[in-house]
Design a protein around this motif. Structure first.
Motif, PDB file in Angstrom:
ATOM      1  N   ALA A 265       0.844  -1.200   0.000  1.00  0.00           N
ATOM      2  CA  ALA A 265       0.000   0.000   0.000  1.00  0.00           C
ATOM      3  C   ALA A 265       0.880   1.251   0.000  1.00  0.00           C
ATOM      4  O   ALA A 265       0.592   2.236  -0.680  1.00  0.00           O
ATOM      5  N   ALA A 266       1.982   1.212   0.764  1.00  0.00           N
ATOM      6  CA  ALA A 266       2.869   2.378   0.834  1.00  0.00           C
ATOM      7  C   ALA A 266       3.542   2.623  -0.523  1.00  0.00           C
ATOM      8  O   ALA A 266       3.729   3.769  -0.940  1.00  0.00           O
ATOM      9  N   ARG A 267       3.883   1.564  -1.233  1.00  0.00           N
ATOM     10  CA  ARG A 267       4.478   1.733  -2.572  1.00  0.00           C
ATOM     11  C   ARG A 267       3.483   2.415  -3.500  1.00  0.00           C
ATOM     12  O   ARG A 267       3.834   3.316  -4.255  1.00  0.00           O
ATOM     13  N   ILE A 313      -1.899   5.471   5.781  1.00  0.00           N
ATOM     14  CA  ILE A 313      -0.587   5.653   5.152  1.00  0.00           C
ATOM     15  C   ILE A 313      -0.509   7.015   4.460  1.00  0.00           C
ATOM     16  O   ILE A 313       0.508   7.709   4.562  1.00  0.00           O
ATOM     17  N   ALA A 314      -1.608   7.446   3.825  1.00  0.00           N
ATOM     18  CA  ALA A 314      -1.576   8.743   3.138  1.00  0.00           C
ATOM     19  C   ALA A 314      -1.345   9.881   4.135  1.00  0.00           C
ATOM     20  O   ALA A 314      -0.554  10.798   3.864  1.00  0.00           O
ATOM     21  N   ALA A 316       0.089   9.676   7.129  1.00  0.00           N
ATOM     22  CA  ALA A 316       1.451   9.546   7.657  1.00  0.00           C
ATOM     23  C   ALA A 316       2.483  10.011   6.610  1.00  0.00           C
ATOM     24  O   ALA A 316       3.483  10.652   6.947  1.00  0.00           O
ATOM     25  N   TRP A 317       2.207   9.734   5.352  1.00  0.00           N
ATOM     26  CA  TRP A 317       3.131  10.127   4.267  1.00  0.00           C
ATOM     27  C   TRP A 317       3.202  11.650   4.169  1.00  0.00           C
ATOM     28  O   TRP A 317       4.284  12.218   4.018  1.00  0.00           O
ATOM     29  N   LYS A 318       2.053  12.287   4.291  1.00  0.00           N
ATOM     30  CA  LYS A 318       2.024  13.751   4.254  1.00  0.00           C
ATOM     31  C   LYS A 318       2.895  14.310   5.393  1.00  0.00           C
ATOM     32  O   LYS A 318       3.712  15.208   5.193  1.00  0.00           O
ATOM     33  N   TRP A 319       2.719  13.755   6.570  1.00  0.00           N
ATOM     34  CA  TRP A 319       3.503  14.174   7.735  1.00  0.00           C
ATOM     35  C   TRP A 319       4.992  13.985   7.471  1.00  0.00           C
ATOM     36  O   TRP A 319       5.806  14.888   7.690  1.00  0.00           O
ATOM     37  N   HIS A 320       5.393  12.817   6.997  1.00  0.00           N
ATOM     38  CA  HIS A 320       6.817  12.518   6.778  1.00  0.00           C
ATOM     39  C   HIS A 320       7.424  13.407   5.697  1.00  0.00           C
ATOM     40  O   HIS A 320       8.578  13.809   5.794  1.00  0.00           O
TER      41      HIS A 320
END
Ligand code: UPG
Length: 329
Positions: A265-267, A313-314, A316-320
């Protein structure tokens, strides 16, 4: 609206809960020693840097802010790291939590929501795991959380304390607007490590164990969005205010995802390759940890709204992406 004292409000789940309670119109006062928390994550102006076992400070805060209830995250939340911590440290923090609860009671605060964990179940024989499953923790983290749950029960009998312990499964995700998120040091949790790999901060993500008795051989966990967790705390506070019974509740979705499903999912979401390395099983990791969630749904009306893998994941990805080095301090 009433004032809520949040200990550990500078931490990952604490900071999201503080924000959620403020958005609901509560006054919120935070007490945190900033040992692992972040000043920038505290979104209330009422902030004390201090120790939960400081009885004079608790009395001052309770009376000055007219605190009616507490949410207790502090001191036992070093998660992965805490499993290896020396007994002395853990024992000290368990005693501090007891002292904090005593100070609350002495100052007339008789409602508390406690940050507990699925680790109280240890290696469960049956999944999904209900609250009636045996509590047989296998690491100091789970033991210390269970100890505080039992202490709360004792304080109920002795002093009429009303309490709810929320046994989280796997907290994940970040605020939708990217303002606050997960920043542990060192990081040990799967999703942030996967996203750090997507950012190129790590060469690959290690997959701990490929031969579990699960559909793809990797371990399955019940991930729950941190904003859903924040909502569960707000509901628990409301339930206590409404005079509902004390007790422990699982907080999860009842659905699990494998390590490989998370990476896949992260990919997809990041559009980055995310190389993986097969690694041995991590000691003490069960194959499957999934919550039975009937109790919290029935009693607190809680249903996870944001805990699909995509949303977790979306966010968390924005945060990272916005905070590649975590909070700037
Ligand atoms: O680099 C990594 C990190 C984790 N995992 C796996 O990913 C899953 C999730 O791991 P992690 O994010 O570390 O969470 P858990 O170990 O499941 O720990 C959560 O669940 C525990 C039991 O409820 C609690 O004690 C902890 O607080 C909580 O973070 C597990 O199967 C791990 O083996 C990997 O394969 N590679």
């Amino acid at each position: 609206m009433s004032t809520i004292l949040v200990t550990g409000g500078a931490g990952y789940i604490g900071s999201h809960t503080v924000r959620h309670l403020m958005e609901q119109g509560h006054e919120v006062v935070v007490l945190d020693n900033l040992r692992t928390g972040h000043r920038a994550a505290v979104l209330t102006p009422h902030f004390y840097v201090g120790d939960i076992s400081d009885a004079a400070l608790i009395a001052e805060i309770v009376h000055k802010h007219k605190v009616v209830a507490a949410v207790h995250f502090a001191a036992l939340s070093l998660v992965g790291e805490s499993m290896k911590l020396p007994t002395k440290y853990l024992e000290g923090n368990t005693i501090k939590s007891q002292q904090f609860i005593q100070a609350l009671v002495e100052n007339g605060v008789r409602r508390i929501v406690f940050s507990s964990t699925a680790a109280v179940y240890g290696m469960p024989a049956v999944v999904p795991i209900s609250e009636r499953s045996p509590t047989l923790p296998i690491n100091p983290y789970g033991i210390s959380k269970l100890f505080i749950e039992q202490y709360l029960q004792m304080a109920q009998t002795l002093y009429g304390l009303k309490w709810i312990a929320l046994r989280y499964f796997n907290a994940a995700g970040a605020a939708q607007d990217g303002r606050i998120g997960e920043a542990h040091d060192p990081e040990t949790h799967l999703i942030p490590l996967v996203l750090q790999t997507a950012l190129g901060q790590r060469n690959s993500i290690s997959v701990f164990g490929q031969d579990y008795d699960t559909p793809d051989g990797t371990a399955v966990r019940d991930y729950i969005h941190v904003e859903d967790l924040a909502d569960a705390h707000a509901r628990a506070l409301q339930a206590l205010a409404d005079g509902k019974a004390s007790g422990a509740y699982n907080v999860g979705t009842g659905r699990g995802y494998s390590v490989l499903e998370v990476i896949e999912a992260a990919r997809r979401i990041t559009g980055r390759p995310i190389p993986l390395t097969n690694a041995p099983r991590r000691e003490g990791d069960p194959a499957v940890l999934v919550a039975q969630v009937d109790r919290i749904r029935t009693e607190l009306g809680f249903v996870a709204q944001h805990s699909d893998l995509e949303s977790m994941i979306a966010s968390a990805w924005k945060w990272h992406q916005h905070h590649p080095e975590g909070y700037e301090e």
